[in-house]
Design a protein around this motif. Structure first.
Motif, PDB file in Angstrom:
ATOM      1  N   THR A 156       0.839  -1.189   0.000  1.00 41.75           N
ATOM      2  CA  THR A 156       0.000   0.000   0.000  1.00 41.75           C
ATOM      3  C   THR A 156       0.878   1.243   0.000  1.00 41.75           C
ATOM      4  OG1 THR A 156      -1.695  -1.166   1.274  1.00 41.75           O
ATOM      5  CG2 THR A 156      -1.846   1.241   1.210  1.00 41.75           C
ATOM      6  N   PHE A 157       0.608   2.157  -0.926  1.00 37.60           N
ATOM      7  CA  PHE A 157       1.295   3.447  -0.960  1.00 37.60           C
ATOM      8  C   PHE A 157       0.407   4.471  -0.260  1.00 37.60           C
ATOM      9  CE2 PHE A 157       3.325   2.247  -5.317  1.00 37.60           C
ATOM     10  CZ  PHE A 157       4.118   1.303  -4.683  1.00 37.60           C
ATOM     11  N   VAL A 158       0.957   5.190   0.702  1.00 35.28           N
ATOM     12  CA  VAL A 158       0.177   6.092   1.538  1.00 35.28           C
ATOM     13  C   VAL A 158       0.854   7.458   1.578  1.00 35.28           C
ATOM     14  CG1 VAL A 158      -0.855   6.439   3.823  1.00 35.28           C
ATOM     15  CG2 VAL A 158      -0.441   4.120   2.989  1.00 35.28           C
ATOM     16  N   THR A 159       0.077   8.520   1.483  1.00 34.57           N
ATOM     17  CA  THR A 159       0.642   9.837   1.698  1.00 34.57           C
ATOM     18  C   THR A 159       0.813  10.082   3.187  1.00 34.57           C
ATOM     19  OG1 THR A 159       0.370  12.219   1.366  1.00 34.57           O
ATOM     20  CG2 THR A 159      -1.646  10.930   1.641  1.00 34.57           C
ATOM     21  N   GLY A 160       1.978  10.549   3.560  1.00 34.68           N
ATOM     22  CA  GLY A 160       2.234  10.891   4.948  1.00 34.68           C
ATOM     23  C   GLY A 160       2.064  12.363   5.228  1.00 34.68           C
ATOM     24  N   HIS A 161       1.486  13.084   4.245  1.00 33.17           N
ATOM     25  CA  HIS A 161       1.317  14.524   4.375  1.00 33.17           C
ATOM     26  C   HIS A 161       0.056  14.915   3.637  1.00 33.17           C
ATOM     27  CE1 HIS A 161       2.479  18.780   4.570  1.00 33.17           C
ATOM     28  NE2 HIS A 161       2.093  18.860   3.313  1.00 33.17           N
ATOM     29  N   CYS A 162      -0.865  15.534   4.312  1.00 31.59           N
ATOM     30  CA  CYS A 162      -2.163  15.854   3.709  1.00 31.59           C
ATOM     31  C   CYS A 162      -2.186  17.253   3.117  1.00 31.59           C
ATOM     32  CB  CYS A 162      -3.277  15.711   4.744  1.00 31.59           C
ATOM     33  SG  CYS A 162      -3.611  13.995   5.173  1.00 31.59           S
ATOM     34  N   GLY A 166      -3.279  19.506   6.617  1.00 34.92           N
ATOM     35  CA  GLY A 166      -4.371  19.028   7.449  1.00 34.92           C
ATOM     36  C   GLY A 166      -3.977  17.794   8.235  1.00 34.92           C
ATOM     37  N   ALA A 167      -4.875  17.343   9.102  1.00 32.54           N
ATOM     38  CA  ALA A 167      -4.609  16.174   9.930  1.00 32.54           C
ATOM     39  C   ALA A 167      -4.490  14.924   9.065  1.00 32.54           C
ATOM     40  CB  ALA A 167      -5.730  16.011  10.948  1.00 32.54           C
ATOM     41  N   LEU A 168      -3.589  14.042   9.456  1.00 32.72           N
ATOM     42  CA  LEU A 168      -3.359  12.814   8.712  1.00 32.72           C
ATOM     43  C   LEU A 168      -4.378  11.774   9.159  1.00 32.72           C
ATOM     44  CD1 LEU A 168      -1.446  11.637   6.583  1.00 32.72           C
ATOM     45  CD2 LEU A 168      -0.011  10.789   8.446  1.00 32.72           C
ATOM     46  N   ALA A 169      -5.527  11.777   8.516  1.00 32.86           N
ATOM     47  CA  ALA A 169      -6.622  10.876   8.884  1.00 32.86           C
ATOM     48  C   ALA A 169      -6.600   9.670   7.947  1.00 32.86           C
ATOM     49  CB  ALA A 169      -7.954  11.608   8.782  1.00 32.86           C
ATOM     50  N   LEU A 170      -6.069   8.554   8.426  1.00 31.14           N
ATOM     51  CA  LEU A 170      -5.933   7.344   7.631  1.00 31.14           C
ATOM     52  C   LEU A 170      -6.641   6.186   8.321  1.00 31.14           C
ATOM     53  CD1 LEU A 170      -2.092   7.645   6.846  1.00 31.14           C
ATOM     54  CD2 LEU A 170      -3.986   8.280   5.330  1.00 31.14           C
ATOM     55  N   SER A 195       4.233   6.075  13.872  1.00 34.53           N
ATOM     56  CA  SER A 195       4.710   5.073  14.823  1.00 34.53           C
ATOM     57  C   SER A 195       3.658   4.776  15.884  1.00 34.53           C
ATOM     58  CB  SER A 195       6.006   5.570  15.478  1.00 34.53           C
ATOM     59  OG  SER A 195       6.429   4.681  16.484  1.00 34.53           O
ATOM     60  N   LYS A 196       3.073   5.807  16.449  1.00 37.54           N
ATOM     61  CA  LYS A 196       2.090   5.658  17.523  1.00 37.54           C
ATOM     62  C   LYS A 196       0.844   4.919  17.041  1.00 37.54           C
ATOM     63  CE  LYS A 196      -0.711   8.587  20.643  1.00 37.54           C
ATOM     64  NZ  LYS A 196      -2.033   8.401  20.016  1.00 37.54           N
ATOM     65  N   LYS A 197       0.289   5.337  15.918  1.00 33.55           N
ATOM     66  CA  LYS A 197      -0.962   4.764  15.439  1.00 33.55           C
ATOM     67  C   LYS A 197      -0.807   3.301  15.026  1.00 33.55           C
ATOM     68  CE  LYS A 197      -3.964   8.176  15.712  1.00 33.55           C
ATOM     69  NZ  LYS A 197      -5.200   8.057  16.515  1.00 33.55           N
ATOM     70  N   LEU A 198       0.274   2.978  14.338  1.00 31.54           N
ATOM     71  CA  LEU A 198       0.466   1.594  13.903  1.00 31.54           C
ATOM     72  C   LEU A 198       0.670   0.665  15.091  1.00 31.54           C
ATOM     73  CD1 LEU A 198       2.676   2.018  10.706  1.00 31.54           C
ATOM     74  CD2 LEU A 198       0.220   1.562  10.847  1.00 31.54           C
ATOM     75  N   GLN A 199       1.351   1.150  16.123  1.00 29.60           N
ATOM     76  CA  GLN A 199       1.521   0.326  17.319  1.00 29.60           C
ATOM     77  C   GLN A 199       0.202   0.182  18.081  1.00 29.60           C
ATOM     78  OE1 GLN A 199       5.387   0.687  19.600  1.00 29.60           O
ATOM     79  NE2 GLN A 199       5.585   2.501  18.288  1.00 29.60           N
ATOM     80  N   GLU A 200      -0.579   1.247  18.157  1.00 32.64           N
ATOM     81  CA  GLU A 200      -1.886   1.162  18.816  1.00 32.64           C
ATOM     82  C   GLU A 200      -2.804   0.168  18.123  1.00 32.64           C
ATOM     83  OE1 GLU A 200      -2.303   5.709  20.646  1.00 32.64           O
ATOM     84  OE2 GLU A 200      -3.400   5.132  18.831  1.00 32.64           O
ATOM     85  N   CYS A 201      -2.599  -0.006  16.798  1.00 34.49           N
ATOM     86  CA  CYS A 201      -3.466  -0.903  16.030  1.00 34.49           C
ATOM     87  C   CYS A 201      -2.906  -2.319  15.916  1.00 34.49           C
ATOM     88  CB  CYS A 201      -3.720  -0.315  14.647  1.00 34.49           C
ATOM     89  SG  CYS A 201      -4.758   1.163  14.676  1.00 34.49           S
ATOM     90  N   GLY A 202      -1.823  -2.600  16.652  1.00 38.28           N
ATOM     91  CA  GLY A 202      -1.403  -3.986  16.759  1.00 38.28           C
ATOM     92  C   GLY A 202      -0.015  -4.345  16.288  1.00 38.28           C
ATOM     93  N   LEU A 203       0.669  -3.466  15.569  1.00 44.88           N
ATOM     94  CA  LEU A 203       2.030  -3.795  15.152  1.00 44.88           C
ATOM     95  C   LEU A 203       2.976  -3.607  16.335  1.00 44.88           C
ATOM     96  CD1 LEU A 203       2.399  -2.276  11.555  1.00 44.88           C
ATOM     97  CD2 LEU A 203       1.861  -4.628  12.235  1.00 44.88           C
TER      98      LEU A 203
END
Length: 282
Positions: A156-162, A166-170, A195-203
């Motif tokens: 998956t290719f994801v933009t890390g900058h909106c 704006g807020a990075l809502a993924l 880093s924070k979000k991916l770890q919160e979601c299980g990685l």
């Protein structure tokens, strides 16, 4: 070393006066440019190019070509996107053969779709030439695949900058799924959130990450780290844009697949083999 010129004969109409070619210049190495892109660059009256288009690619144009730099960096735009759109319309309306050069691929985080829409609205003919995107180039030159039957069945290719900062809502839960590779473009400023979000979601904090700065160029730097140390690694090595953040188990394959730098390699910066090895393999 013997010099070779590539002869090519493409079955494609010449670039017409008043036509725009939106071209992916690849991630930096001029050897990754397609033959179709080269043929159109050689026909251009005007080059409209971004910050990440290498000087070696620009040098392929005819000496008399008019050059328009429209590069964008964080909080530093040579032109706004609206001004760039207007420039393309104006040059084409003047009957110029226009080549719009973009780093990587124009339709993958390159705003090529937005520019194509403007051309359609103004009745300007155009064609699009894909390029090797940064994710593909950085992975191949970095020594790891993006997919692998044992490690990642999707990428998956994801933009890390909106847009507009704006807020990075993924969909973080989906991005943290197993057996996939996630590539963040323009993500350095949001590394802590990633880093924070991916770890919160299980990685796990030890989930592997590759950071590739200026991939495929003589200035390439690569650092292998993990989610828990992502921010500290960026700070420690003072990594700057453009840097891709690649998250996934495929990164572990760098120990097996990374190729040594050949002794006869010649680097544009004039650095020694020892310095080059230190630069690429940290």
């Amino acid at each position: 070393m013997t010099s070779h010129r590539v002869a090519y004969d493409l079955n494609e109409a010449l670039l017409a006066p008043g036509e725009v070619a939106i071209i992916g210049a690849g991630p930096g190495d001029p050897g990754l440019l397609s033959l179709r892109a080269l043929a159109l660059i050689e026909q251009a009256d005007c080059l409209v190019f971004d910050r990440l288009v290498s000087k070696e690619v620009l040098a392929l144009a005819s000496p008399g070509v008019r050059r328009f730099y429209v590069g964008k960096a964080a909080n530093c735009h040579a032109m706004t996107q609206e001004q760039t759109n207007a420039l393309l319309v104006r040059l084409a309306s003047e009957g110029k053969r226009v080549v719009r050069l973009k780093g990587g691929d124009p339709y993958i985080f390159g705003r090529g779709g937005e520019e194509a829409e403007i051309l359609v609205e103004n009745g300007i003919p155009f064609r699009v030439v894909p390029g090797i995107t940064s994710a593909q180039g950085c992975a191949a030159y970095g020594g790891f695949p993006l997919t692998h039957r044992d490690h990642a069945q999707s990428v998956t290719f994801v933009t890390g900058h909106c847009k507009g900062d704006g807020a990075l809502a993924l969909n973080w839960q989906a991005l943290a799924g197993a057996h996939q590779t996630v590539v963040f473009y323009m993500g350095l400023a949001n590394a802590a959130l990633i880093s924070k979000k991916l770890q919160e979601c299980g990685l796990g904090a030890d989930h592997p990450v590759a950071l590739v700065e200026r991939g495929t160029t003589p200035e390439q730097r690569q650092v292998i780290t993990c989610l828990g140390e992502l921010v500290s690694t960026i700070d420690k090595h003072d990594l700057r844009p453009p840097t891709l953040i690649v998250v996934g188990d495929v990164v572990r394959l760098v120990d097996v697949l990374a190729q040594p730098i050949p002794e006869e390699a010649v680097f544009a910066s004039g650095e020694t083999l020892e310095l080059a090895q230190e630069r690429i393999v940290l």
